[in-house]
Design a protein around this motif. Sequence first.
Motif, PDB file in Angstrom:
ATOM      1  N   SER A  98     106.274 -48.014  52.219  1.00  0.00           N
ATOM      2  CA  SER A  98     105.490 -46.791  52.314  1.00  0.00           C
ATOM      3  C   SER A  98     104.195 -47.050  53.075  1.00  0.00           C
ATOM      4  CB  SER A  98     105.173 -46.268  50.908  1.00  0.00           C
ATOM      5  OG  SER A  98     104.485 -45.043  50.978  1.00  0.00           O
ATOM      6  N   GLY A  99     103.772 -46.096  53.903  1.00  0.00           N
ATOM      7  CA  GLY A  99     102.501 -46.192  54.596  1.00  0.00           C
ATOM      8  C   GLY A  99     102.554 -46.767  55.989  1.00  0.00           C
ATOM      9  N   VAL A 100     103.668 -47.355  56.390  1.00  0.00           N
ATOM     10  CA  VAL A 100     103.779 -47.907  57.745  1.00  0.00           C
ATOM     11  C   VAL A 100     103.767 -46.761  58.764  1.00  0.00           C
ATOM     12  CG1 VAL A 100     105.183 -49.271  59.326  1.00  0.00           C
ATOM     13  CG2 VAL A 100     105.035 -49.914  56.902  1.00  0.00           C
ATOM     14  N   PHE A 101     104.500 -45.710  58.472  1.00  0.00           N
ATOM     15  CA  PHE A 101     104.481 -44.487  59.264  1.00  0.00           C
ATOM     16  C   PHE A 101     104.095 -43.341  58.335  1.00  0.00           C
ATOM     17  CE2 PHE A 101     107.697 -47.226  61.192  1.00  0.00           C
ATOM     18  CZ  PHE A 101     107.318 -47.234  62.530  1.00  0.00           C
ATOM     19  N   ARG A 102     103.540 -42.296  58.919  1.00  0.00           N
ATOM     20  CA  ARG A 102     103.236 -41.115  58.121  1.00  0.00           C
ATOM     21  C   ARG A 102     103.471 -39.872  58.970  1.00  0.00           C
ATOM     22  NH1 ARG A 102     101.176 -38.942  53.659  1.00  0.00           N
ATOM     23  NH2 ARG A 102     100.051 -36.960  53.886  1.00  0.00           N
ATOM     24  N   PHE A 103     104.110 -38.886  58.366  1.00  0.00           N
ATOM     25  CA  PHE A 103     104.380 -37.621  59.042  1.00  0.00           C
ATOM     26  C   PHE A 103     103.739 -36.473  58.278  1.00  0.00           C
ATOM     27  CE2 PHE A 103     108.109 -40.338  60.016  1.00  0.00           C
ATOM     28  CZ  PHE A 103     107.899 -40.446  61.386  1.00  0.00           C
ATOM     29  N   ALA A 104     103.447 -35.406  58.997  1.00  0.00           N
ATOM     30  CA  ALA A 104     102.873 -34.216  58.378  1.00  0.00           C
ATOM     31  C   ALA A 104     103.854 -33.606  57.384  1.00  0.00           C
ATOM     32  CB  ALA A 104     102.519 -33.199  59.449  1.00  0.00           C
ATOM     33  N   ARG A 105     103.303 -32.903  56.410  1.00  0.00           N
ATOM     34  CA  ARG A 105     104.114 -32.137  55.452  1.00  0.00           C
ATOM     35  C   ARG A 105     104.151 -30.711  55.993  1.00  0.00           C
ATOM     36  NH1 ARG A 105     103.986 -37.397  54.718  1.00  0.00           N
ATOM     37  NH2 ARG A 105     104.226 -38.077  52.547  1.00  0.00           N
ATOM     38  N   PRO A 106     105.197 -30.331  56.717  1.00  0.00           N
ATOM     39  CA  PRO A 106     105.179 -29.088  57.493  1.00  0.00           C
ATOM     40  C   PRO A 106     105.001 -27.831  56.643  1.00  0.00           C
ATOM     41  CG  PRO A 106     107.379 -30.075  57.469  1.00  0.00           C
ATOM     42  CD  PRO A 106     106.447 -31.082  56.909  1.00  0.00           C
ATOM     43  N   MET A 107     104.132 -26.957  57.138  1.00  0.00           N
ATOM     44  CA  MET A 107     103.854 -25.631  56.569  1.00  0.00           C
ATOM     45  C   MET A 107     103.221 -25.694  55.176  1.00  0.00           C
ATOM     46  SD  MET A 107     106.987 -23.229  57.954  1.00  0.00           S
ATOM     47  CE  MET A 107     106.111 -21.728  57.496  1.00  0.00           C
ATOM     48  N   THR A 108     102.655 -26.837  54.812  1.00  0.00           N
ATOM     49  CA  THR A 108     101.930 -26.918  53.532  1.00  0.00           C
ATOM     50  C   THR A 108     100.440 -26.674  53.727  1.00  0.00           C
ATOM     51  OG1 THR A 108     101.656 -29.322  53.755  1.00  0.00           O
ATOM     52  CG2 THR A 108     103.598 -28.533  52.551  1.00  0.00           C
ATOM     53  N   ASP A 109      99.992 -26.563  54.984  1.00  0.00           N
ATOM     54  CA  ASP A 109      98.584 -26.310  55.264  1.00  0.00           C
ATOM     55  C   ASP A 109      98.284 -24.824  55.402  1.00  0.00           C
ATOM     56  OD1 ASP A 109     100.013 -25.944  57.559  1.00  0.00           O
ATOM     57  OD2 ASP A 109      98.606 -26.978  58.890  1.00  0.00           O
ATOM     58  N   ARG A 110      99.246 -24.006  55.003  1.00  0.00           N
ATOM     59  CA  ARG A 110      99.079 -22.553  55.064  1.00  0.00           C
ATOM     60  C   ARG A 110      99.762 -21.947  53.841  1.00  0.00           C
ATOM     61  NH1 ARG A 110     102.807 -22.110  60.371  1.00  0.00           N
ATOM     62  NH2 ARG A 110     101.902 -24.190  60.603  1.00  0.00           N
ATOM     63  N   PRO A 111      99.373 -20.737  53.463  1.00  0.00           N
ATOM     64  CA  PRO A 111     100.019 -20.123  52.291  1.00  0.00           C
ATOM     65  C   PRO A 111     101.467 -19.758  52.577  1.00  0.00           C
ATOM     66  CG  PRO A 111      98.526 -18.567  53.349  1.00  0.00           C
ATOM     67  CD  PRO A 111      98.305 -19.893  54.029  1.00  0.00           C
ATOM     68  N   GLY A 112     102.218 -19.528  51.520  1.00  0.00           N
ATOM     69  CA  GLY A 112     103.601 -19.102  51.681  1.00  0.00           C
ATOM     70  C   GLY A 112     104.580 -20.132  51.162  1.00  0.00           C
ATOM     71  N   LEU A 113     105.846 -19.718  51.060  1.00  0.00           N
ATOM     72  CA  LEU A 113     106.883 -20.545  50.469  1.00  0.00           C
ATOM     73  C   LEU A 113     108.031 -20.832  51.431  1.00  0.00           C
ATOM     74  CD1 LEU A 113     106.976 -18.871  46.930  1.00  0.00           C
ATOM     75  CD2 LEU A 113     105.959 -21.068  47.548  1.00  0.00           C
ATOM     76  N   ASP A 114     107.848 -20.521  52.716  1.00  0.00           N
ATOM     77  CA  ASP A 114     108.880 -20.843  53.700  1.00  0.00           C
ATOM     78  C   ASP A 114     108.795 -22.312  54.103  1.00  0.00           C
ATOM     79  OD1 ASP A 114     110.057 -18.318  53.815  1.00  0.00           O
ATOM     80  OD2 ASP A 114     108.663 -17.610  55.353  1.00  0.00           O
ATOM     81  N   PHE A 115     109.883 -22.793  54.717  1.00  0.00           N
ATOM     82  CA  PHE A 115     109.986 -24.192  55.134  1.00  0.00           C
ATOM     83  C   PHE A 115     110.268 -24.273  56.632  1.00  0.00           C
ATOM     84  CE2 PHE A 115     111.582 -23.821  50.804  1.00  0.00           C
ATOM     85  CZ  PHE A 115     110.954 -24.852  50.131  1.00  0.00           C
ATOM     86  N   SER A 116     109.961 -25.432  57.207  1.00  0.00           N
ATOM     87  CA  SER A 116     110.334 -25.743  58.587  1.00  0.00           C
ATOM     88  C   SER A 116     110.453 -27.257  58.701  1.00  0.00           C
ATOM     89  CB  SER A 116     109.278 -25.228  59.567  1.00  0.00           C
ATOM     90  OG  SER A 116     109.554 -25.684  60.880  1.00  0.00           O
ATOM     91  N   PHE A 117     111.627 -27.728  59.133  1.00  0.00           N
ATOM     92  CA  PHE A 117     111.850 -29.170  59.215  1.00  0.00           C
ATOM     93  C   PHE A 117     112.198 -29.656  60.626  1.00  0.00           C
ATOM     94  CE2 PHE A 117     112.771 -28.239  54.713  1.00  0.00           C
ATOM     95  CZ  PHE A 117     111.851 -29.099  54.126  1.00  0.00           C
ATOM     96  N   SER A 118     112.337 -28.750  61.596  1.00  0.00           N
ATOM     97  CA  SER A 118     112.720 -29.197  62.931  1.00  0.00           C
ATOM     98  C   SER A 118     111.626 -30.036  63.581  1.00  0.00           C
ATOM     99  CB  SER A 118     113.072 -28.000  63.813  1.00  0.00           C
ATOM    100  OG  SER A 118     111.947 -27.176  64.023  1.00  0.00           O
ATOM    101  N   GLY A 119     110.363 -29.678  63.351  1.00  0.00           N
ATOM    102  CA  GLY A 119     109.267 -30.455  63.919  1.00  0.00           C
ATOM    103  C   GLY A 119     109.178 -31.848  63.328  1.00  0.00           C
ATOM    104  N   LEU A 120     109.502 -31.969  62.051  1.00  0.00           N
ATOM    105  CA  LEU A 120     109.488 -33.272  61.396  1.00  0.00           C
ATOM    106  C   LEU A 120     110.553 -34.181  61.993  1.00  0.00           C
ATOM    107  CD1 LEU A 120     108.436 -35.125  59.175  1.00  0.00           C
ATOM    108  CD2 LEU A 120     109.943 -33.951  57.566  1.00  0.00           C
ATOM    109  N   LYS A 121     111.719 -33.622  62.237  1.00  0.00           N
ATOM    110  CA  LYS A 121     112.801 -34.379  62.877  1.00  0.00           C
ATOM    111  C   LYS A 121     112.371 -34.861  64.262  1.00  0.00           C
ATOM    112  CE  LYS A 121     115.474 -31.899  65.025  1.00  0.00           C
ATOM    113  NZ  LYS A 121     116.313 -30.722  65.310  1.00  0.00           N
ATOM    114  N   THR A 122     111.705 -33.986  65.008  1.00  0.00           N
ATOM    115  CA  THR A 122     111.228 -34.353  66.343  1.00  0.00           C
ATOM    116  C   THR A 122     110.166 -35.439  66.273  1.00  0.00           C
ATOM    117  OG1 THR A 122     111.679 -32.106  67.124  1.00  0.00           O
ATOM    118  CG2 THR A 122     110.190 -33.445  68.457  1.00  0.00           C
ATOM    119  N   ALA A 123     109.304 -35.378  65.257  1.00  0.00           N
ATOM    120  CA  ALA A 123     108.264 -36.394  65.088  1.00  0.00           C
ATOM    121  C   ALA A 123     108.875 -37.776  64.856  1.00  0.00           C
ATOM    122  CB  ALA A 123     107.355 -36.011  63.929  1.00  0.00           C
ATOM    123  N   VAL A 124     109.968 -37.815  64.116  1.00  0.00           N
ATOM    124  CA  VAL A 124     110.655 -39.093  63.895  1.00  0.00           C
ATOM    125  C   VAL A 124     111.190 -39.630  65.220  1.00  0.00           C
ATOM    126  CG1 VAL A 124     112.626 -40.201  62.796  1.00  0.00           C
ATOM    127  CG2 VAL A 124     111.250 -38.562  61.519  1.00  0.00           C
TER     128      VAL A 124
END
Length: 348
Positions: A196-222
Motif C-alpha cells: 500500500s502507498g507505492v501508487f495512489r489513485f483518486a477516489r472518483p466522484m467523492t469530491d462532490r455530492p451525490g451517489l453516482d459512480f464513475s470508474f473509467s477514469g480510474l482505469k485510464t489512470a492505471v
Amino acid sequence: MKVLGPILGLETSCDETAAAIYDGQHGLRAHVLHSQAAMHAEYGGVVPELAARDHVGRIQALVAAVLKQAGLHAADLDGIAYTAGPGLIGALLVGGAFAAGLAQSLDLPLIPIHHLEGHLLAPMLESPRPEFPFVALLVSGGHTMLARVDGVGQYEILGETLDDAAGEAFDKTAKALGLPYPGGPELAKLAARGNSGVFRFARPMTDRPGLDFSFSGLKTAVLTQLKPDFDDQAKADLARAFEEAVTDTLAIKCERALDATGLSSLIVAGGVGANRRLRERLKLATDRRRAALYFPRPEFCTDNAAMIAYAGWARLSAGESARGLPARARWPLQELRAPGVADPAVPV
C-alpha cells in the motif's frame, strides 16, 4: 402469505447455467451451477453465441441434478422461476423457453425474474436475514448501483455508474496487467501481494455530492502508470492501489447513502461483493455508524439460481400472478412492481 412448496429457479443470463430449489419450510434445498469461464477464456471474454449453445446442452441435465440433490421429482414442484432479463438475449431465451415448456407440461405457475432483483434479494438466503427497508450496493461486472429496498419489487435507485461498472473496471485493468480471464478475482489475488502507498489513485466522484459512480477514469489512470518494464511486484503494487481506490470509493458512497436515507442496514450483492478488501472496508464503515452489514456467501455473490428461486418463491408467496415474459436484454429495475401490482411496461 401463501404457503408454497418447492420452487425451481433457472439462471441463464450470461455465462453460468444454474438451477436451484427453494421453499419456505426448508429454505434452499439444492443448487447446481456450471460456469463457462474456461470456455470463454480463450477469447478473453464472453462470446454470446457460444454461451447460448452451451446453455442448451446443459440445462436439462442440471435440472435433473438439482431435483436429485433435493430428493424431489418434478411433480413435487409448486412453481418455476427463471431469469427473464437483463442479459444476453440468446442465453435468456434458452432459460425462458425451457422454463415455459416445463411449466406448461406440469401445469405450474411461471414467474419471470429480473436478474438484478435476484442479486438484491440474495442476502435473504442467509441467516440472519436483513429486514426491510435497507440500502443495497449492487456491484458486479455489468452493474454498479445503490438502491433503497423497501420490499420485494420496491426499489428506489439512489445512484449508479455513469460509465464502467466496478467489476468491468476490475476486468479491464486485469487484462492490462496481463492477467488471465476472468480478470477480477485474479487482480484481487495480485493486489493481496502488493504494498500500500507505492501508487495512489483518486477516489472518483467523492469530491462532490451525490451517489453516482464513475470508474473509467480510474482505469485510464492505471494504464498511464503502467510501464512495460514493471516486474511482478510493481504490478502487484499497482493492483493494490487500484483495488484500494475502488473499494474506498464504494465504501464512501455507501456511507453517504446510509446518511441520506437514515437507514441502518446495508446489504452488498454482485460478484465484486466477494472481494475481501471491499468486505473489510465496508465492515469498518458500518461499524462506525453502528449499522448492520449483510453479504450473501461468496458463491451467491456471482450469478446463481438460488437467488432466482428465492425471488420466485417470494413473489408467488406474496400473490404474484403466474405469467410468461419475453426475454429482455435491457430491463430497467425501476419498471419492477411489488408482487400483485401490474408492471405497466410489460403485458401480463
